[in-house]
Scaffold this motif. Structure first.
Motif: not given
Ligand code: TMP
Length: 253
Positions: A90, A99-101, A129, A176-177, A203, A219
């Motif tokens: 990804e 988010g995760s960052m 992932d 984005f992914k 996002r 989410r």
């Protein structure tokens, strides 16, 4: 009627064998999942909106010379795409922390990054992932160094294109992914943008209000996901002709 062959069923899409060799039909489901499918729901109309929006973004990318797998939309829920071998990564591009960052590095969500940052996660649901580096990717043979140079170039072109497009309709592209496909043309292989580009995989924040117009609404339980995606579709003028919500019968006089 012949039954078509299902090739793969993912969390949000199903892939069927296409009408010609080298093609695939990508069907957008209404299923929404988050946190590696720990949270699940069916959101009426999501598949239709993502099909239209992904068509819009992928068509634009093809037009400006960023190769994608997209060939054409077939109907409200399906599009014809080029078959490709998915690189098991990804590829995430971030313009602002979120988010995760934000969690990983303790940076407040919405903080602009000094420059776009590209990250890779290894596509494996069982492992959730995990974030990996170029060292892992090269050592385990998921992609070559040359592929990674091409992937970063593609990802940054997608970022420039999408950021500008979003800005034009009052949306900030936070991150984005994308997924990358490998196609073979004679003796050559080429990397192209595959999968989907939609509010499921980006996002998107309203520039004025900061309102979230993406899957974080689901989410984080922030309201109606359909309303958020419909807002994005409206701004790009790609609203499905048919209602995405079930509507009550109306009397026509
Ligand atoms: P993250 O902050 O959760 O790592 O997400 C970064 C971007 O990637 C965000 O735009 C949402 C998108 N994304 C997906 O498309 N699929 C996923 O499975 C995850 C975790 C994130």
């Amino acid at each position: 009627m012949a039954r078509r062959k299902k090739i793969y069923e993912g969390k949000a899409k199903t892939l069927y064998e296409g009408p010609e060799p080298g093609t695939i039909v990508q069907y957008f489901k209404d299923d929404a999942t988050a946190f590696n499918a720990e949270k699940k729901d069916v959101i009426e109309g999501k598949g239709v909106l993502n099909n239209m929006l992904s068509e819009f973004f992928m068509t634009g990318l093809n037009t400006v010379g960023v190769p994608t797998h997209f060939i054409k939309r077939l109907n409200m829920r399906e599009q014809l795409v080029r078959a490709c071998e998915i690189v098991p990564l990804e590829v995430i591009v971030r313009n602002y922390a979120a988010g995760s960052m934000s969690k990983r590095l303790g940076i407040e969500e919405g903080t602009q990054l000094p420059r776009p940052i590209v990250e890779y996660c290894y596509k494996d649901d069982k492992l959730g992932d995990p974030l990996v580096s170029e060292e892992h990717i090269a050592a385990f043979g998921w992609a070559s160094q040359h592929d990674m140079d091409d992937i970063v170039a593609l990802a940054l072109r997608v970022n420039d294109y999408l950021s500008g497009l979003m800005y034009g309709v009052g949306i900030k592209l936070i991150d984005f992914k994308i997924e990358i496909g490998r196609v073979y043309e004679g003796d050559f292989q080429r990397l192209i943008v595959a999968d989907e580009i939609s509010p499921d995989s980006c996002r998107l924040w309203d520039i004025e209000t900061g309102e979230k117009l993406d899957k974080d609404v689901f989410r984080r339980d922030l309201g109606s996901l359909t309303d958020a995606y419909t807002e994005v579709a409206k701004r790009f003028g790609v609203m499905p002709k048919q209602a995405t919500h079930p509507t009550k019968p109306t009397l026509i006089n």
